[in-house]
Design an enzyme around this catalytic site. Structure first.
Site, PDB file in Angstrom:
ATOM      1  NE  ARG A  58      -3.849  -2.289   2.285  1.00  0.00           N
ATOM      2  CZ  ARG A  58      -3.890  -3.613   2.086  1.00  0.00           C
ATOM      3  NH1 ARG A  58      -2.770  -4.286   1.894  1.00  0.00           N
ATOM      4  NH2 ARG A  58      -5.048  -4.253   2.052  1.00  0.00           N
ATOM      5  CG  ASP A 112      -2.527 -13.773   5.517  1.00  0.00           C
ATOM      6  OD1 ASP A 112      -3.311 -14.387   4.773  1.00  0.00           O
ATOM      7  OD2 ASP A 112      -2.185 -12.593   5.317  1.00  0.00           O
ATOM      8  CE  LYS A 132      -6.530 -15.959   2.351  1.00  0.00           C
ATOM      9  NZ  LYS A 132      -6.699 -14.542   2.026  1.00  0.00           N
ATOM     10  NE  ARG A 170       1.159 -15.562   4.997  1.00  0.00           N
ATOM     11  CZ  ARG A 170       1.948 -14.507   5.259  1.00  0.00           C
ATOM     12  NH1 ARG A 170       2.909 -14.607   6.157  1.00  0.00           N
ATOM     13  NH2 ARG A 170       1.771 -13.359   4.637  1.00  0.00           N
TER      14      ARG A 170
HETATM   15  C1  S3P Z   1      -4.341  -9.006   2.441  1.00  0.00           C
HETATM   16  C2  S3P Z   1      -5.580  -9.466   2.756  1.00  0.00           C
HETATM   17  C3  S3P Z   1      -5.872 -10.886   3.011  1.00  0.00           C
HETATM   18  C4  S3P Z   1      -4.602 -11.683   3.275  1.00  0.00           C
HETATM   19  C5  S3P Z   1      -3.520 -11.350   2.315  1.00  0.00           C
HETATM   20  C6  S3P Z   1      -3.169  -9.879   2.383  1.00  0.00           C
HETATM   21  C7  S3P Z   1      -4.169  -7.568   2.158  1.00  0.00           C
HETATM   22  O1  S3P Z   1      -6.525 -11.434   1.886  1.00  0.00           O
HETATM   23  O2  S3P Z   1      -4.872 -13.065   3.237  1.00  0.00           O
HETATM   24  O3  S3P Z   1      -2.352 -12.107   2.608  1.00  0.00           O
HETATM   25  O4  S3P Z   1      -3.025  -7.083   2.156  1.00  0.00           O
HETATM   26  O5  S3P Z   1      -5.192  -6.892   1.960  1.00  0.00           O
HETATM   27  P1  S3P Z   1      -8.140 -11.319   1.723  1.00  0.00           P
HETATM   28  O6  S3P Z   1      -8.450  -9.908   1.840  1.00  0.00           O
HETATM   29  O7  S3P Z   1      -8.454 -11.859   0.365  1.00  0.00           O
HETATM   30  O8  S3P Z   1      -8.675 -12.179   2.823  1.00  0.00           O
END
Ligand code: S3P
Length: 434
Positions: A26, A316, A343, A388
C-alpha cells in the site's frame, strides 16, 4: 531448494522480523499516486512487494531502493492521474494483494493494462474484485474468473455502495482505490472487520475518508501529498516465532516493533485462548499504525474451538496455528475459514496432508479442520510452493522426534527473504539445501 531441520531446539533472544507485507504494498501504491516524494522506511524487500514496486516503475513512477538499506525506498509520486501505460503486461508473481488492489487502482486510469502472475496466482479468484468494479463502470476482462485480467482504462467510474459478500481486505481496498478516481462517493460495508491498512494509510496521507460502524466511505478526486512512512514489522511473520516459542520448552523471545493493528490480532487472541504466555510491551505508534514489542514464553497449550469472529483477523496465520494445535492437549476445531482454500495453496488441504505425514490426526472440513494434539515424527513435507506452509512446518521441528525436510521452499522469499537467518539466530537448527 529445501529446508532440513534438526529436531529440538529452544527459541531465545530478541528477534526483528521484516516489514509488514500488506502495508509495504500500500505504501508503494499510495506513494505513487501522491504528489511529490514519499520516503518509506521498514519496507519489506521481498518478492511480492518488489513485484508491486517494479509494476509502478513500469508505469513511469520513479522509485529507488536505498543501496545500503533495501528497507528504505523513495517514491516520486505522479499524482492520481499521472501513471503511464506500461510497455507490456505487468507480472505480479505470486501476489494476490498486488493483482487485486491494482485491478481497482487501475480501473479508472486512462490506459489499458494486463495483469498476470505465476502458476499459483493464475488459479486465484478475481471475480470478487471484478464484479464490484464493473458495478462502478470498469471494463475488465478475465480468464475464466482468474488472471490474466485486462483492465481497460478510459472508463469514468461512479461511486457505489457495496456490501462485501466475503470478509476480504483485498476486495475492500480494490473498491476504495477505484473510488479515488470515481465520481461521487464510494462506500464499502463489511459484515466482519478485515485489515484496515488502506484506510489508515489514506488518512495518514491526508485523504478524507470516513468510517462509521461497519462502513467506510470516500469521495473521489482529492489530491494528496507525499510523506514519510515507517512500516511496522509484520505480525504474520512474527507469528511463526510466537508459536515456535509457545511450543518449545524453555523458550523466551522478544519480537520488536511488531504491528498490533486490531484487525491483525487474531493470532494473539487464539494463542492466548490456547494458554500461550504472550505479553504486549512498549506500545507506540508508527504514524497511523500501532506497534509494540511482543514477549512470548513457553507454556503448555490446550485445544480450543476457534471463535468465528477471530477467523478474518488471523486469516494468514492458520498454517502456523495448525502447528500450535498439533502441539496442544486435546482437539482444536476451526470453522468459517473456507477462504483458506483459495490462498497461495488450498491451505486446509496442504496443512492437513502435512500434519498427517508427521503423525498427527487431523481432518479437513469444507471450511476448516479438526486437529488432535499429538507428537510429531520426523519426515518429509511438500510445501506445494506455499511460503507460509513451508515456514509453519519448519517450526514443527522444535517438537519433532526426527528431522524434518521441507520441499519447494523458494517461495518463502515472497514474504520473508531472511527467514532461515532469523530462525537460526533464534535457535532453530535449520539449513537451506539445494
Ligand atoms: C491481504 C488481505 C488478506 C490476506 C492477504 C493480504 C491484504 O486477503 O490473506 O495475505 O493485504 O489486503 P483477503 O483480503 O483476500 O482475505
Amino acid at each position: 531448494m529445501h529446508y532440513s531441520i534438526v529436531p529440538g531446539g529452544v527459541l531465545k533472544g530478541t528477534i526483528q522480523v521484516p516489514g509488514d507485507k500488506s502495508i509495504s504494498h500500500r505504501a508503494i501504491m499510495l506513494g505513487a499516486l501522491a504528489e511529490g516524494s514519499t520516503l518509506i522506511r521498514g519496507f519489506l524487500p521481498a518478492e511480492d512487494c518488489l513485484g508491486t514496486l517494479k509494476a509502478f516503475q513500469e508505469m513511469g513512477v520513479s522509485i529507488s531502493i536505498d543501496v545500503s538499506d533495501p528497507t528504505q525506498v523513495h517514491v516520486q509520486g505522479v499524482g492520481l492521474r499521472g501513471l503511464k501505460a506500461p510497455l507490456a503486461s505487468l507480472d505480479l508473481g505470486n501476489s494476490g494483494t498486488s493483482i487485486r488492489l491494482m485491478a481497482g487502482l487501475l480501473a479508472g486510469q486512462s490506459f489499458s493494462v494486463t495483469l498476470t502472475g505465476d502458476e499459483s496466482l493464475q488459479k486465484r479468484p478475481m471475480r470478487r474484485v471484478i464484479d464490484p468494479l464493473k458495478l462502478m463502470g470498469a471494463h475488465i476482462e478475465d480468464t475464466d474468473g482468474k488472471p490474466p485480467v485486462t483492465v481497460h482504462g478510459e472508463a469514468q467510474l461512479k461511486g457505489i455502495t457495496y456490501a462485501l459478500p466475503i470478509p476480504s481486505a483485498q476486495v475492500k481496498s480494490a473498491i476504495l482505490l477505484a473510488g479515488l478516481l470515481a465520481e461521487g462517493k464510494t462506500t464499502v460495508i463489511e459484515s466482519a472487520p478485515t485489515r484496515d491498512h488502506t484506510e489508515r494509510l489514506l488518512t495518514a496521507f491526508g485523504y478524507p475518508i470516513s468510517s462509521h460502524d461497519k462502513s467506510v466511505s470516500l469521495e473521489g478526486g482529492h489530491a494528496f501529498r507525499g510523506m514519510e512512512i515507517q512500516i511496522p514489522a509484520d505480525i504474520s511473520s512474527a507469528a511463526f516465532f510466537m508459536v515456535g516459542a509457545a511450543i518449545a520448552p524453555d523458550s523466551n523471545i522478544l519480537l520488536t516493533g511488531v504491528g498490533i493493528n486490531g484487525t491483525r490480532l487474531g493470532v494473539i487472541h487464539i494463542l492466548r485462548a490456547m494458554g500461550a504466555d504472550i505479553e504486549i510491551k512498549n506500545q507506540r505508534q508508527y504514524g497511523a499504525e500501532p506497534v509494540a514489542d511482543i514477549a512470548v514464553r513457553y507454556s503448555p497449550l490446550k485445544g480450543i474451538e476457534i471463535p468465528l469472529e477471530w477467523v478474518p483477523l488471523a486469516i494468514d496465520e492458520f498454517p502456523i496455528l495448525f502447528i500450535a494445535a498439533a502441539c496442544a492437549k486435546g482437539k482444536t476445531l476451526l470453522r468459517g475459514a473456507a477462504e483458506l482454500r483459495v490462498k497461495e495453496t488450498d491451505r486446509i488441504a496442504t496443512m492437513v496432508q502435512g500434519l498427517e505425514r508427521l503423525g498427527i490426526t487431523a481432518s479437513a472440513l469444507p471450511d476448516g479442520a479438526i486437529i488432535e494434539g499429538g507428537e510429531f515424527f520426523g519426515g518429509e513435507i511438500d510445501s506445494h510452493g506455499d511460503h507460509r506452509v513451508a515456514m509453519a512446518f519448519s517450526m514443527a521441528a522444535l517438537r519433532a522426534s526426527g528431522s524434518i525436510k521441507i520441499h519447494h521452499c523458494e517461495p518463502v522469499a515472497t514474504s520473508f527473504p531472511n527467514f532461515v537467518a532469523v530462525a537460526s539466530q533464534a535457535g532453530l537448527n535449520i539449513k537451506e539445501e539445494k
